[in-house]
Design a protein around this motif. Sequence first.
Motif, PDB file in Angstrom:
ATOM      1  N   ILE A 115      28.652   3.508  43.432  1.00 15.02           N
ATOM      2  CA  ILE A 115      29.325   2.973  42.386  1.00 15.02           C
ATOM      3  C   ILE A 115      29.447   1.259  42.626  1.00 15.02           C
ATOM      4  O   ILE A 115      29.257   0.501  41.636  1.00 15.02           O
ATOM      5  CB  ILE A 115      31.067   3.315  42.448  1.00 15.02           C
ATOM      6  N   ASP A 116      29.189   1.087  43.771  1.00 14.77           N
ATOM      7  CA  ASP A 116      29.140  -0.597  44.241  1.00 14.77           C
ATOM      8  C   ASP A 116      27.928  -0.876  43.481  1.00 14.77           C
ATOM      9  O   ASP A 116      27.736  -2.036  43.071  1.00 14.77           O
ATOM     10  CB  ASP A 116      29.084  -0.723  45.692  1.00 14.77           C
ATOM     11  N   SER A 117      26.775  -0.119  43.835  1.00 14.18           N
ATOM     12  CA  SER A 117      25.302  -0.494  43.188  1.00 14.18           C
ATOM     13  C   SER A 117      25.349  -0.587  41.644  1.00 14.18           C
ATOM     14  O   SER A 117      24.872  -1.361  41.225  1.00 14.18           O
ATOM     15  CB  SER A 117      24.393   0.446  43.848  1.00 14.18           C
ATOM     16  N   ASP A 118      25.853   0.437  41.128  1.00 15.62           N
ATOM     17  CA  ASP A 118      25.986   0.406  39.673  1.00 15.62           C
ATOM     18  C   ASP A 118      26.848  -0.569  38.954  1.00 15.62           C
ATOM     19  O   ASP A 118      26.454  -0.924  37.760  1.00 15.62           O
ATOM     20  CB  ASP A 118      26.109   2.016  39.151  1.00 15.62           C
ATOM     21  N   LEU A 119      28.106  -0.735  39.470  1.00 16.39           N
ATOM     22  CA  LEU A 119      29.153  -1.318  38.939  1.00 16.39           C
ATOM     23  C   LEU A 119      29.858  -2.485  39.521  1.00 16.39           C
ATOM     24  O   LEU A 119      29.882  -3.760  39.217  1.00 16.39           O
ATOM     25  CB  LEU A 119      30.091  -0.412  38.299  1.00 16.39           C
TER      26      LEU A 119
END
Length: 317
Positions: A115-119
């Motif tokens: 989620i950190d990587s995507d958002l």
Amino acid sequence: MLIATHSGKFHADDVWAVAVLDILFPGSQLIRTRDAARLAEADFAVDVGGVWDAAAGRFDHHQKGFDGARQNGVVYASAGLVWKEYGGRCVAQLAHECCGQELPPQRAQEIAWAIDSDLVQYLDMADTGSAKNAPGGYGLSAVVSGFNPTWIDEQMAGSVEAAEEFRLNQFRRAMGFIREIIINAVKYRVGALLALDQVRQAERLEGGSVLFLGNAALPWSSVVRNEMPEVLFVVSYSMNENRHMIHTVPVAADSFKARKDLPKAWAGLRGGELAAVTGVEDAIFCHNNVFIAAAVSYEGIMRLARLALAEPDPRGA
């Protein structure tokens, strides 16, 4: 718990950070201030106070000498700082509350990293000015900023106190919006995780070229792309729409190019027109870009699948 963030205009990074803490510590009190004495009383100080000390609940990134950054070089803002510390716990809690799943800590942390990587990193990039998270004015950071009162709202409020109260209410509305995004992100990834075994065990048809899924809602794309190189089409059944569908398999996550397209002659056809071309009486439609088609019955969709498999590939594949 007492959660403090700065007064005045808010941004997506502080809204995200406070929303995460509010999920983990429901019923917390929120104050928006820059007063040092009030900040000192808070259990958490987010995006204000000039200190980054996760153990002390301090998550600011504006201080001189701040050098917090991800391994990929993206500098942290308050969203990333809080998510770095609490993302795994947040994922585990929401997986339990919203999906009825108990995730091992390592798996929850893996989802948090995704989620950190995507958002989340893009919220930080927008806040620190290193990049916009989407072109135009409607990336997530811009949408959250749009919850801030306009000068007209402040004028109509009639006083500084009333304007700040209105801004606090808007901050809470933005938190609710972000909360739903966090929940959806967790549910999507937990659902994808739970679907893995079902997709892997699904029935192979037509010599392995067609994969049949009894539930059209199962996320299958990444598993098929990465683990099933022989599958050219996925057939699924949608209970809600009472129809069967055939899907092409994209060659990459961000590509519209498929391993094999549906026949070009089907493009954009519906009902009787598609039935006349294919000979499948209950054929419903084929998308104009020939990546999905539908028929009412299982027999009908499998006839479409066999026709598509027999169609020569114009690319010579």
